[in-house]
Design a protein around this motif. Structure first.
Motif, short mmCIF file in Angstrom:
data_model
loop_
_atom_site.label_atom_id
_atom_site.label_comp_id
_atom_site.label_asym_id
_atom_site.label_seq_id
_atom_site.Cartn_x
_atom_site.Cartn_y
_atom_site.Cartn_z
N CYS A 1 -5.20 12.59 -11.45
CA CYS A 1 -3.73 12.65 -11.54
C CYS A 1 -3.13 11.30 -11.91
N GLY A 2 -3.98 10.37 -12.32
CA GLY A 2 -3.48 9.07 -12.76
C GLY A 2 -3.27 8.06 -11.65
N ILE A 3 -3.76 8.36 -10.47
CA ILE A 3 -3.63 7.43 -9.34
C ILE A 3 -5.00 6.79 -9.13
N ALA A 4 -5.17 5.60 -9.69
CA ALA A 4 -6.48 4.95 -9.69
C ALA A 4 -6.55 3.72 -8.78
N THR A 5 -5.40 3.16 -8.43
CA THR A 5 -5.39 1.94 -7.63
C THR A 5 -4.51 2.10 -6.39
N ALA A 6 -4.61 1.13 -5.49
CA ALA A 6 -3.77 1.13 -4.30
C ALA A 6 -2.29 1.03 -4.69
N ARG A 7 -2.01 0.29 -5.75
CA ARG A 7 -0.61 0.19 -6.22
C ARG A 7 -0.11 1.53 -6.74
N ASP A 8 -0.95 2.26 -7.46
CA ASP A 8 -0.56 3.57 -7.96
C ASP A 8 -0.21 4.50 -6.79
N LEU A 9 -1.03 4.44 -5.74
CA LEU A 9 -0.79 5.31 -4.58
C LEU A 9 0.49 4.89 -3.86
N ARG A 10 0.70 3.60 -3.73
CA ARG A 10 1.92 3.11 -3.09
C ARG A 10 3.17 3.60 -3.84
N ASP A 11 3.09 3.62 -5.15
CA ASP A 11 4.25 3.96 -5.98
C ASP A 11 4.42 5.47 -6.17
N ALA A 12 3.49 6.26 -5.66
CA ALA A 12 3.59 7.72 -5.80
C ALA A 12 4.71 8.26 -4.92
N ASP A 13 5.21 9.44 -5.29
CA ASP A 13 6.28 10.08 -4.52
C ASP A 13 5.69 10.69 -3.24
N PRO A 14 6.12 10.24 -2.06
CA PRO A 14 5.54 10.74 -0.81
C PRO A 14 5.65 12.26 -0.66
N ALA A 15 6.78 12.83 -1.06
CA ALA A 15 6.96 14.28 -0.93
C ALA A 15 5.97 15.04 -1.80
N ALA A 16 5.76 14.53 -3.03
CA ALA A 16 4.81 15.18 -3.94
C ALA A 16 3.38 15.05 -3.42
#
Length: 433
Positions: A206-221
């Motif tokens: 889903c394009g979440i490859a790093t800790a930064r990507d996960l931090r920036d993801a939408d919590p609700a999603a």
């Protein structure tokens, strides 16, 4: 724009570097800078690697026999697991940490969280003081990560351990926002606390490859697609503290004592010795935790990798009349269970005893006509036995077939075990003039 939270609260995660190998080096300073591994039960697989071994590309969990030539070529020193030493050194590590904060959560044998509420000094300086004192008082090398949440402290520790430029201490909150972005962008999402290998693959798709990507993801999603647990991780990465310190470990629901044998055994008598010994050890842990068990489960199994031999594995549960912490009663139940599942004609390689249905001492349901006087007498006896074994060493006093006889063929192989430097008077290191 992504919302980031700030908090005066600070968590520190203090982690011992290559715990088992570091414990061995404390008493063998001649091994500093040399490649060291510690092996699993029966000297089977590599379970701890020093930095020098990691640099050789030797993976965790590889069978020791597969790297014999490599070990000889590079002078790798191998130790059998010395659990008594590691446990005692862990206790010393925690004792030192308790001087830095009254809020402490012992997370595992080699790491602990500290609550740094109201800390007056700068975080990195405090971390360096922790690191220096632990090294001076125990000899153990540690890394310290500091963050506004437990997850961020874990990430900071990861940075401190992987990048020597930090000197073993990273205060994530002291970094500028762009520096934090850069650091989190270099950490794979699978290295984030609680993510793991399987979830890493799903996130990467889903394009979440790093800790930064996960931090920036939408919590609700994240919550909708994955779980509320991963949503909590996202919020922790953003600085919103969702996980408090657990000052008291949760009460155990089960206690297991199980080992592979040093060699395969076929005789019922040897299996009885092993099962009774494991039940005795589990009973000691049970009393230490202040609990009683309502049932005992025993399992036995053959070597599934020996396809040339017949295979068999079974387990059986015996329910007790009332919860108990009496070693004799638990051994009796374990042997009854073994009798139900033992079959001749097989070579057994492993057995174990599991204490189940645990309840805190004093909260168990009693039998209507229970003999309270006898129970108190047995409880006093167990207390005396535990005291003798604590003072003079495990197996100094035992019950029935679990009593030490020496020369047991089924005991675990530990051909390269170091002395119990800190827990046995006879094995204390001696300095010669």
């Amino acid at each position: 724009m992504m919302e980031l939270h700030t908090s005066a609260r600070r968590f520190a995660l203090v982690d011992v570097n290559a715990m088992y190998a570091s414990c061995e080096r404390v008493f063998r300073p001649d091994l500093n800078g040399k490649p060291v591994v510690v092996l699993s039960n029966n000297d089977g697989c590599v379970v701890t690697r020093s930095a020098e071994v990691k640099a050789l590309g030797i993976p965790m969990g590889i069978p020791w026999y597969q790297i014999q030539e490599l070990a000889q070529k590079h002078g790798i020193v191998a130790f059998s697991s010395n659990y008594e030493l590691y446990a005692d050194m862990s206790n010393r590590f925690v004792d030192v940490l308790s001087q830095f904060s009254a809020d402490i959560e012992v997370y595992s044998i080699d790491e602990a969280f500290l609550g740094l509420w109201g800390m007056q000094c700068e975080g990195s300086a405090y971390g360096r003081e922790i690191r220096q004192r632990i090294r001076q008082w125990t000899g153990l090398p540690v890394c310290v990560g500091i963050g506004s949440t437990k997850t961020r402290a874990k990430l900071a520790n990861h940075v401190a351990k992987k990048d020597g430029a930090w000197g073993g201490v990273c205060d994530l909150e002291a970094c500028a926002p762009d520096e934090q972005d850069e650091l989190l962008g270099r950490i794979e999402v699978g290295d984030v606390w609680g993510v793991g290998h399987r979830l890493r693959k799903r996130l990467a798709s889903c394009g979440i490859a790093t800790a930064r990507d996960l931090r920036d993801a939408d919590p609700a999603a994240i919550r909708k697609t994955y779980s509320v647990i991963l949503e909590r991780t996202v919020r922790e990465l953003r600085g919103q503290s969702c996980l408090d310190l657990e000052h008291v470990r949760p009460v155990k629901q089960e206690i297991m004592s199980s080992r592979s044998f040093g060699k395969g055994i076929t005789a019922l008598e040897e299996l009885q010795e092993a099962v009774a010994t494991y039940a005795s050890r589990a009973a000691e842990k049970l009393r230490k935790d202040g609990s009683r068990a309502g049932a005992v489960r025993v399992h036995i199994m053959t070597n599934q990798f020996r396809l040339d031999q017949p295979q068999y594995g079974r387990s059986h549960i015996v329910t007790l009349g009332e919860p108990t912490d009496d070693t004799a009663a638990l051994i009796t139940a374990a042997l009854r269970a073994l009798q139900q599942i033992y079959r001749p004609g097989y070579t057994y390689i492993k057995a174990g005893t599991l204490l189940m249905d645990l309840v805190p001492r004093g909260h168990e349901t009693r039998l209507l006509f229970a003999d309270d006087e006898e129970r108190e007498r047995r409880s006093a006896l167990m207390k005396v036995m535990d005291g003798i074994n604590l003072q003079w060493g495990r197996n100094s006093l035992g019950v029935g077939v679990a009593a030490f006889r020496g020369g047991r063929s089924w005991t675990m192989k530990r051909g390269s075990k170091s002395p119990n430097y800190t827990t046995s008077w006879k094995q204390l290191p001696v300095a010669h003039a």
